[in-house]
Design a protein around this motif. Structure first.
Motif, PDB file in Angstrom:
ATOM      1  N   LEU A  16      -9.605  40.076  36.199  1.00 20.15           N
ATOM      2  CA  LEU A  16      -8.781  39.688  35.057  1.00 20.15           C
ATOM      3  C   LEU A  16      -9.273  38.335  34.558  1.00 20.15           C
ATOM      4  O   LEU A  16      -9.380  37.384  35.333  1.00 20.15           O
ATOM      5  CB  LEU A  16      -7.310  39.589  35.466  1.00 20.15           C
ATOM      6  CG  LEU A  16      -6.338  38.991  34.430  1.00 20.15           C
ATOM      7  CD1 LEU A  16      -6.265  39.869  33.174  1.00 20.15           C
ATOM      8  CD2 LEU A  16      -4.949  38.804  35.035  1.00 20.15           C
ATOM      9  N   ILE A  17      -9.576  38.255  33.278  1.00 21.18           N
ATOM     10  CA  ILE A  17     -10.043  37.005  32.669  1.00 21.18           C
ATOM     11  C   ILE A  17      -8.881  36.338  31.936  1.00 21.18           C
ATOM     12  O   ILE A  17      -8.187  36.970  31.140  1.00 21.18           O
ATOM     13  CB  ILE A  17     -11.187  37.264  31.661  1.00 21.18           C
ATOM     14  CG1 ILE A  17     -12.403  37.869  32.360  1.00 21.18           C
ATOM     15  CG2 ILE A  17     -11.581  35.971  30.957  1.00 21.18           C
ATOM     16  CD1 ILE A  17     -13.495  38.306  31.395  1.00 21.18           C
ATOM     17  N   VAL A  18      -8.696  35.054  32.217  1.00 21.74           N
ATOM     18  CA  VAL A  18      -7.670  34.274  31.519  1.00 21.74           C
ATOM     19  C   VAL A  18      -8.375  33.096  30.852  1.00 21.74           C
ATOM     20  O   VAL A  18      -8.792  32.142  31.506  1.00 21.74           O
ATOM     21  CB  VAL A  18      -6.580  33.772  32.479  1.00 21.74           C
ATOM     22  CG1 VAL A  18      -5.485  33.056  31.690  1.00 21.74           C
ATOM     23  CG2 VAL A  18      -5.996  34.920  33.288  1.00 21.74           C
ATOM     24  N   GLU A  19      -8.516  33.178  29.529  1.00 20.27           N
ATOM     25  CA  GLU A  19      -9.284  32.191  28.765  1.00 20.27           C
ATOM     26  C   GLU A  19      -8.835  32.254  27.315  1.00 20.27           C
ATOM     27  O   GLU A  19      -8.655  33.351  26.765  1.00 20.27           O
ATOM     28  CB  GLU A  19     -10.777  32.510  28.897  1.00 20.27           C
ATOM     29  CG  GLU A  19     -11.695  31.814  27.931  1.00 20.27           C
ATOM     30  CD  GLU A  19     -11.733  30.313  28.129  1.00 20.27           C
ATOM     31  OE1 GLU A  19     -11.207  29.608  27.224  1.00 20.27           O
ATOM     32  OE2 GLU A  19     -12.262  29.859  29.141  1.00 20.27           O
ATOM     33  N   ASP A  20      -8.610  31.084  26.686  1.00 21.63           N
ATOM     34  CA  ASP A  20      -8.130  31.087  25.300  1.00 21.63           C
ATOM     35  C   ASP A  20      -9.237  30.890  24.272  1.00 21.63           C
ATOM     36  O   ASP A  20      -8.972  30.819  23.075  1.00 21.63           O
ATOM     37  CB  ASP A  20      -7.021  30.054  25.100  1.00 21.63           C
ATOM     38  CG  ASP A  20      -7.437  28.648  25.525  1.00 21.63           C
ATOM     39  OD1 ASP A  20      -8.646  28.437  25.769  1.00 21.63           O
ATOM     40  OD2 ASP A  20      -6.552  27.782  25.616  1.00 21.63           O
ATOM     41  N   ASP A  21     -10.482  30.836  24.726  1.00 20.48           N
ATOM     42  CA  ASP A  21     -11.637  30.753  23.830  1.00 20.48           C
ATOM     43  C   ASP A  21     -12.248  32.157  23.742  1.00 20.48           C
ATOM     44  O   ASP A  21     -12.827  32.648  24.709  1.00 20.48           O
ATOM     45  CB  ASP A  21     -12.651  29.757  24.378  1.00 20.48           C
ATOM     46  CG  ASP A  21     -13.853  29.579  23.466  1.00 20.48           C
ATOM     47  OD1 ASP A  21     -14.168  30.511  22.707  1.00 20.48           O
ATOM     48  OD2 ASP A  21     -14.507  28.520  23.544  1.00 20.48           O
ATOM     49  N   ILE A  23     -10.031  35.183  37.060  1.00 18.06           N
ATOM     50  CA  ILE A  23     -10.794  34.008  36.643  1.00 18.06           C
ATOM     51  C   ILE A  23      -9.940  33.281  35.619  1.00 18.06           C
ATOM     52  O   ILE A  23      -9.618  33.816  34.554  1.00 18.06           O
ATOM     53  CB  ILE A  23     -12.160  34.398  36.060  1.00 18.06           C
ATOM     54  CG1 ILE A  23     -13.040  34.970  37.171  1.00 18.06           C
ATOM     55  CG2 ILE A  23     -12.830  33.191  35.410  1.00 18.06           C
ATOM     56  CD1 ILE A  23     -14.430  35.349  36.738  1.00 18.06           C
ATOM     57  N   MET A  24      -9.541  32.067  35.969  1.00 16.93           N
ATOM     58  CA  MET A  24      -8.503  31.346  35.232  1.00 16.93           C
ATOM     59  C   MET A  24      -9.027  30.034  34.647  1.00 16.93           C
ATOM     60  O   MET A  24      -9.451  29.137  35.373  1.00 16.93           O
ATOM     61  CB  MET A  24      -7.345  31.036  36.184  1.00 16.93           C
ATOM     62  CG  MET A  24      -6.221  30.210  35.607  1.00 16.93           C
ATOM     63  SD  MET A  24      -5.105  31.189  34.598  1.00 16.93           S
ATOM     64  CE  MET A  24      -4.317  32.212  35.855  1.00 16.93           C
ATOM     65  N   ASP A  25      -8.984  29.939  33.311  1.00 18.45           N
ATOM     66  CA  ASP A  25      -9.299  28.666  32.669  1.00 18.45           C
ATOM     67  C   ASP A  25      -8.185  27.677  33.014  1.00 18.45           C
ATOM     68  O   ASP A  25      -7.001  27.992  32.884  1.00 18.45           O
ATOM     69  CB  ASP A  25      -9.390  28.854  31.154  1.00 18.45           C
ATOM     70  CG  ASP A  25      -9.879  27.603  30.444  1.00 18.45           C
ATOM     71  OD1 ASP A  25     -10.343  26.664  31.133  1.00 18.45           O
ATOM     72  OD2 ASP A  25      -9.777  27.543  29.206  1.00 18.45           O
ATOM     73  N   ILE A  26      -8.549  26.500  33.484  1.00 22.27           N
ATOM     74  CA  ILE A  26      -7.544  25.526  33.905  1.00 22.27           C
ATOM     75  C   ILE A  26      -6.681  25.061  32.731  1.00 22.27           C
ATOM     76  O   ILE A  26      -5.467  24.972  32.822  1.00 22.27           O
ATOM     77  CB  ILE A  26      -8.213  24.312  34.578  1.00 22.27           C
ATOM     78  CG1 ILE A  26      -8.754  24.713  35.952  1.00 22.27           C
ATOM     79  CG2 ILE A  26      -7.222  23.162  34.733  1.00 22.27           C
ATOM     80  CD1 ILE A  26      -9.406  23.565  36.710  1.00 22.27           C
ATOM     81  N   ASP A  75       0.157  26.069  31.962  1.00 27.63           N
ATOM     82  CA  ASP A  75      -1.298  25.931  31.966  1.00 27.63           C
ATOM     83  C   ASP A  75      -1.891  26.797  33.075  1.00 27.63           C
ATOM     84  O   ASP A  75      -1.194  27.513  33.799  1.00 27.63           O
ATOM     85  CB  ASP A  75      -1.720  24.463  32.098  1.00 27.63           C
ATOM     86  CG  ASP A  75      -1.344  23.844  33.446  1.00 27.63           C
ATOM     87  OD1 ASP A  75      -0.921  24.577  34.359  1.00 27.63           O
ATOM     88  OD2 ASP A  75      -1.486  22.611  33.584  1.00 27.63           O
ATOM     89  N   GLY A  76      -3.222  26.743  33.204  1.00 29.75           N
ATOM     90  CA  GLY A  76      -3.905  27.595  34.169  1.00 29.75           C
ATOM     91  C   GLY A  76      -3.507  27.345  35.611  1.00 29.75           C
ATOM     92  O   GLY A  76      -3.433  28.280  36.421  1.00 29.75           O
ATOM     93  N   ILE A  77      -3.254  26.091  35.937  1.00 32.04           N
ATOM     94  CA  ILE A  77      -2.888  25.755  37.313  1.00 32.04           C
ATOM     95  C   ILE A  77      -1.517  26.320  37.666  1.00 32.04           C
ATOM     96  O   ILE A  77      -1.324  26.916  38.728  1.00 32.04           O
ATOM     97  CB  ILE A  77      -2.922  24.222  37.521  1.00 32.04           C
ATOM     98  CG1 ILE A  77      -4.352  23.699  37.337  1.00 32.04           C
ATOM     99  CG2 ILE A  77      -2.396  23.850  38.911  1.00 32.04           C
ATOM    100  CD1 ILE A  77      -4.482  22.193  37.398  1.00 32.04           C
ATOM    101  N   TYR A 105     -11.009  29.148  39.395  1.00 35.20           N
ATOM    102  CA  TYR A 105     -10.810  28.353  38.184  1.00 35.20           C
ATOM    103  C   TYR A 105     -12.084  28.271  37.349  1.00 35.20           C
ATOM    104  O   TYR A 105     -13.192  28.178  37.881  1.00 35.20           O
ATOM    105  CB  TYR A 105     -10.371  26.937  38.543  1.00 35.20           C
ATOM    106  CG  TYR A 105      -8.925  26.831  38.983  1.00 35.20           C
ATOM    107  CD1 TYR A 105      -7.897  27.335  38.189  1.00 35.20           C
ATOM    108  CD2 TYR A 105      -8.587  26.225  40.186  1.00 35.20           C
ATOM    109  CE1 TYR A 105      -6.576  27.230  38.589  1.00 35.20           C
ATOM    110  CE2 TYR A 105      -7.266  26.112  40.599  1.00 35.20           C
ATOM    111  CZ  TYR A 105      -6.266  26.624  39.796  1.00 35.20           C
ATOM    112  OH  TYR A 105      -4.959  26.533  40.185  1.00 35.20           O
ATOM    113  N   LEU A 106     -11.875  28.280  36.053  1.00 33.76           N
ATOM    114  CA  LEU A 106     -12.960  28.122  35.081  1.00 33.76           C
ATOM    115  C   LEU A 106     -12.672  26.851  34.289  1.00 33.76           C
ATOM    116  O   LEU A 106     -11.590  26.679  33.751  1.00 33.76           O
ATOM    117  CB  LEU A 106     -12.987  29.340  34.145  1.00 33.76           C
ATOM    118  CG  LEU A 106     -14.021  29.355  33.025  1.00 33.76           C
ATOM    119  CD1 LEU A 106     -15.430  29.479  33.608  1.00 33.76           C
ATOM    120  CD2 LEU A 106     -13.743  30.522  32.069  1.00 33.76           C
TER     121      LEU A 106
END
Length: 250
Positions: A8-13, A54-57, A64-66, A82-83
């Motif tokens: 699972l990808i977690v990223e806002d870009d 995979i989590m963008d901080i 937030d990611g954390i 963390y990414l």
């Protein structure tokens, strides 16, 4: 049964999401979902139960990611990597406190991404195996017909099984962290047994115990040293049986 790991990808870009997705699929992983906010990440992790997140901080929004990673570990027990493109020390220290399974620094290369993912997946498998083994061992201890009591190096009680509860009249929660002298009729006798166990690695002796009510009863005790995975002494475990009934029947 497929051996392909689900990610699972977690990223806002959005451009980073596409890069990660293409790279991971090229490396042989399956991207089962993507989220751009902490809330969506928690919801999707619960719904999809991926092998890894995979989590963008730094995510926009209230979570937030954390914070999202903490919630996912608590509720789903899924490993999180963390990414981040930032090397902010305060942020790193906060992230480190969540015990992540790794870090991916932007920009990344395929080999680094694979290495971080594989190490995280391996670590997660080992932790789950260890947890299962501990649970198995605990079930054996709890179902034993003998009293099983363990103490740490300061002789504070760290294990107290169901038979010990029945024999001594204490609930486990009442004695954990308490000194083992609580259970001995003669404190000096208990100390002598502890010292003998440490010196000779084991000890077998009849001892007088003190029930919660104050009543004294004898048991046959076999004690041995407890070691951690590195071979260091971390305490003593005693396995004993109330011999009152045996003496009555003689």
């Amino acid at each position: 049964m497929s051996n392909i790991s689900n990610i699972l990808i977690v990223e806002d870009d959005s451009s980073m999401v596409q890069l990660l997705k293409l790279t991971m699929e090229r490396l042989g992983y399956s991207v089962v979902g993507q989220a751009s906010s902490g809330k969506d990440a928690i919801d999707l992790a619960t719904e999809l139960n991926p092998d890894l997140v995979i989590m963008d901080i730094q995510l926009e929004g209230d979570i937030d990611g954390i914070e999202a990673a903490i919630k996912i570990r608590e509720t789903c027990n899924i490993p999180v990597v963390y990414l981040t493109a930032h090397e902010d020390d305060d942020l790193f220290q906060r992230a480190k406190g969540t015990e992540p399974f790794g870090y991916i620094i932007k920009p990344f290369v395929d080999k680094e991404l694979r290495n971080v993912i594989e190490i995280a997946l391996y670590k997660d498998r080992q932790e789950k195996k260890l947890k299962a083994m501990r649970e198995y061992t605990r079930n054996i201890v709890q179902s034993s017909m003998d009293m099983i009591i363990a103490v740490d190096n300061d002789r504070k009680i760290i294990e107290f099984n169901k038979m010990a509860e029945e024999s001594f009249g204490y609930k486990r929660e009442e004695v954990l962290g308490k000194h083992i002298n609580l259970l001995y009729s003669d404190e000096s006798e208990g100390l002598a047994i502890h010292k003998k166990t440490l010196k000779e690695k084991s000890c077998e002796v009849e001892i007088q115990n003190r029930h919660k009510s104050g009543a004294i009863f004898p048991s046959l005790l076999v004690s041995s040293i407890l070691h951690d995975s590195y071979g260091e002494k971390i305490g003593v475990m005693g396995i004993s049986r109330d011999i009152t009934e045996l003496k009555k029947n003689k």
